[in-house]
Design a protein around this motif. Structure first.
Motif, PDB file in Angstrom:
ATOM      1  N   ARG A 142       0.800  -1.225   0.000  1.00  0.00           N
ATOM      2  CA  ARG A 142       0.000   0.000   0.000  1.00  0.00           C
ATOM      3  C   ARG A 142       0.832   1.273   0.000  1.00  0.00           C
ATOM      4  NH1 ARG A 142      -4.158  -2.416   4.398  1.00  0.00           N
ATOM      5  NH2 ARG A 142      -2.137  -3.301   5.047  1.00  0.00           N
ATOM      6  N   LEU A 143       2.004   1.259   0.654  1.00  0.00           N
ATOM      7  CA  LEU A 143       2.846   2.447   0.632  1.00  0.00           C
ATOM      8  C   LEU A 143       3.400   2.700  -0.765  1.00  0.00           C
ATOM      9  CD1 LEU A 143       4.275   4.783   1.974  1.00  0.00           C
ATOM     10  CD2 LEU A 143       6.039   3.191   2.780  1.00  0.00           C
ATOM     11  N   ALA A 144       3.699   1.650  -1.504  1.00  0.00           N
ATOM     12  CA  ALA A 144       4.246   1.802  -2.856  1.00  0.00           C
ATOM     13  C   ALA A 144       3.178   2.210  -3.866  1.00  0.00           C
ATOM     14  CB  ALA A 144       4.898   0.498  -3.301  1.00  0.00           C
ATOM     15  N   GLU A 145       1.926   1.910  -3.570  1.00  0.00           N
ATOM     16  CA  GLU A 145       0.835   2.174  -4.520  1.00  0.00           C
ATOM     17  C   GLU A 145       0.104   3.458  -4.140  1.00  0.00           C
ATOM     18  OE1 GLU A 145      -1.309  -1.453  -4.182  1.00  0.00           O
ATOM     19  OE2 GLU A 145       0.175  -2.608  -5.328  1.00  0.00           O
ATOM     20  N   LEU A 146       0.826   4.575  -4.222  1.00  0.00           N
ATOM     21  CA  LEU A 146       0.272   5.867  -3.846  1.00  0.00           C
ATOM     22  C   LEU A 146      -0.706   6.368  -4.898  1.00  0.00           C
ATOM     23  CD1 LEU A 146       3.597   7.562  -2.699  1.00  0.00           C
ATOM     24  CD2 LEU A 146       1.814   6.598  -1.235  1.00  0.00           C
ATOM     25  N   PRO A 147      -1.681   7.202  -4.508  1.00  0.00           N
ATOM     26  CA  PRO A 147      -2.595   7.788  -5.492  1.00  0.00           C
ATOM     27  C   PRO A 147      -1.842   8.606  -6.538  1.00  0.00           C
ATOM     28  CG  PRO A 147      -3.429   8.113  -3.263  1.00  0.00           C
ATOM     29  CD  PRO A 147      -2.037   7.570  -3.129  1.00  0.00           C
ATOM     30  N   VAL A 150      -0.412  12.018  -5.558  1.00  0.00           N
ATOM     31  CA  VAL A 150       0.752  11.979  -4.676  1.00  0.00           C
ATOM     32  C   VAL A 150       1.992  11.549  -5.449  1.00  0.00           C
ATOM     33  CG1 VAL A 150       1.694  10.986  -2.558  1.00  0.00           C
ATOM     34  CG2 VAL A 150      -0.738  11.504  -2.711  1.00  0.00           C
ATOM     35  N   ARG A 151       1.822  10.618  -6.391  1.00  0.00           N
ATOM     36  CA  ARG A 151       2.959  10.221  -7.227  1.00  0.00           C
ATOM     37  C   ARG A 151       3.465  11.406  -8.048  1.00  0.00           C
ATOM     38  NH1 ARG A 151      -0.300   5.710  -8.515  1.00  0.00           N
ATOM     39  NH2 ARG A 151      -0.488   6.426 -10.671  1.00  0.00           N
ATOM     40  N   ALA A 152       2.545  12.261  -8.478  1.00  0.00           N
ATOM     41  CA  ALA A 152       2.941  13.449  -9.238  1.00  0.00           C
ATOM     42  C   ALA A 152       3.770  14.396  -8.375  1.00  0.00           C
ATOM     43  CB  ALA A 152       1.705  14.162  -9.773  1.00  0.00           C
ATOM     44  N   LEU A 153       3.379  14.558  -7.113  1.00  0.00           N
ATOM     45  CA  LEU A 153       4.175  15.381  -6.201  1.00  0.00           C
ATOM     46  C   LEU A 153       5.554  14.779  -5.979  1.00  0.00           C
ATOM     47  CD1 LEU A 153       1.491  16.293  -3.516  1.00  0.00           C
ATOM     48  CD2 LEU A 153       2.518  17.845  -5.194  1.00  0.00           C
ATOM     49  N   ARG A 154       5.611  13.444  -5.860  1.00  0.00           N
ATOM     50  CA  ARG A 154       6.890  12.760  -5.693  1.00  0.00           C
ATOM     51  C   ARG A 154       7.795  13.007  -6.895  1.00  0.00           C
ATOM     52  NH1 ARG A 154       6.223   6.638  -6.401  1.00  0.00           N
ATOM     53  NH2 ARG A 154       5.958   7.453  -8.523  1.00  0.00           N
ATOM     54  N   ARG A 171       4.096  16.006   3.139  1.00  0.00           N
ATOM     55  CA  ARG A 171       2.790  16.275   3.756  1.00  0.00           C
ATOM     56  C   ARG A 171       1.703  15.410   3.154  1.00  0.00           C
ATOM     57  NH1 ARG A 171       4.532  21.669   3.386  1.00  0.00           N
ATOM     58  NH2 ARG A 171       3.262  21.962   1.504  1.00  0.00           N
ATOM     59  N   ALA A 172       1.757  15.227   1.836  1.00  0.00           N
ATOM     60  CA  ALA A 172       0.747  14.401   1.170  1.00  0.00           C
ATOM     61  C   ALA A 172       0.835  12.947   1.612  1.00  0.00           C
ATOM     62  CB  ALA A 172       0.903  14.511  -0.348  1.00  0.00           C
ATOM     63  N   VAL A 173       2.050  12.425   1.750  1.00  0.00           N
ATOM     64  CA  VAL A 173       2.229  11.039   2.195  1.00  0.00           C
ATOM     65  C   VAL A 173       1.759  10.883   3.639  1.00  0.00           C
ATOM     66  CG1 VAL A 173       3.930   9.248   2.705  1.00  0.00           C
ATOM     67  CG2 VAL A 173       4.085  10.532   0.572  1.00  0.00           C
ATOM     68  N   GLU A 174       2.122  11.836   4.486  1.00  0.00           N
ATOM     69  CA  GLU A 174       1.711  11.744   5.886  1.00  0.00           C
ATOM     70  C   GLU A 174       0.190  11.798   6.027  1.00  0.00           C
ATOM     71  OE1 GLU A 174       3.688  14.069   8.771  1.00  0.00           O
ATOM     72  OE2 GLU A 174       5.476  12.826   8.570  1.00  0.00           O
ATOM     73  N   GLY A 175      -0.477  12.485   5.101  1.00  0.00           N
ATOM     74  CA  GLY A 175      -1.929  12.526   5.134  1.00  0.00           C
ATOM     75  C   GLY A 175      -2.564  11.180   4.829  1.00  0.00           C
TER      76      GLY A 175
END
Length: 275
Positions: A142-147, A150-154, A171-175
């Motif tokens: 689940r941590l690797a399969e980000l929305p 969020v992947r765009a921010l990464r 911040r997006a990941v922590e949310g």
């Protein structure tokens, strides 16, 4: 039965936030293994006066004890009880509702003469070597399969290297961490209900030859540096031992320029040969 384990800090000047333990036998038969990878908080208040190493030591110790003694309780129940026990030791002095309260990834396995039970929460890994020699990774992805957002921010943070972009991604990941609606990923903190979110299962004991538990500082050999697949990683530990895997990772880290995050991470490897 043989146990081979090693845990090593990524930075010798900082405390190791990993935890590893094995108990043989558990309640007279079989055994238990547990590894935790403490989540390093930002250099800000996390609401706790104790810190991550303190937390993983207490949670890990409680989980090993419960998994070994309470054969009537599934591993998810043992984790929930261990979280309650750990929270009770500091809820009077610390703010356990803080989003950055100490927390950890979890891998646990328990076996007896009949079956092998497993639990995986977040991005540590458990590899199972079957009786025929094949290796199956048991992972919580689940941590690797980000929305996508969020992947765009990464990707933006990696592209620019700007601190503002990295902060927005963090911040997006922590949310998404321990999101109550099930849209994110989960780590063991203070809420015992998170145990029900873990990846769990059982298989016949006769089908399992060995187990290999790894924190993400050790899985870098496969997942970051692509030095071999999961079967190759297992074969390396089988042939040369747990410390050899960590040494190979350290060499690869030293030769790389990290795109993000830590160049060196705490690394833990625990091999349990059941036959």
């Amino acid at each position: 039965m043989r146990i081979d384990m090693v845990t090593e800090p990524g930075d010798p000047q900082r405390p190791n936030e990993d935890y590893a333990s094995a108990a043989l036998p558990a309640a007279g038969v079989g055994g238990v293994l547990v590894i935790l990878d403490g989540v390093t908080p930002p250099e800000e208040d996390d609401g706790c006066r104790h810190g991550v190493p303190w937390f993983v030591a207490r949670l890990g110790g409680a989980l090993v004890e419960l998994a070994g003694a309470r054969r009537d309780m599934p591993l998810s129940g043992c984790l929930a009880a261990a979280l309650v026990r750990t929270a009770d030791t500091h809820r009077e002095t610390c703010d356990l509702s803080h989003a950055r309260t100490p927390q950890a990834t979890v891998v646990a396995a328990r076996w007896d003469q009949e079956q092998v039970e497993h639990l995986v929460l977040s991005d540590s890994a458990l590899l199972v070597e079957a009786a025929d020699g094949t290796v199956q990774p048991l992972l919580d992805r689940r941590l690797a399969e980000l929305p996508e957002a969020v992947r765009a921010l990464r990707d933006q943070a990696r592209h620019t290297g700007a601190e503002t972009d990295r902060a927005a991604y963090v911040r997006a990941v922590e949310g998404l961490r321990n999101a109550p609606d099930g849209s994110g990923f989960y780590t063991a903190a203070a809420d015992p209900q998170v145990a029900a979110r873990a990846v769990t299962g059982t298989r016949p004991r006769a089908d399992v030859r060995a187990l290999l538990a790894l924190t993400d500082g050790a899985t870098r050999w496969t997942e970051t540096f692509h030095l071999g697949d999961w079967a190759g990683l297992f074969a390396l530990v089988r042939k040369e031992g747990s410390r050899a895997l960590v040494s190979r990772v350290r060499t690869a880290e030293a030769e790389s320029v990290p795109a993000r995050g830590k160049q060196h991470d705490d690394a833990t490897v625990l091999l349990a040969e059941l036959d």
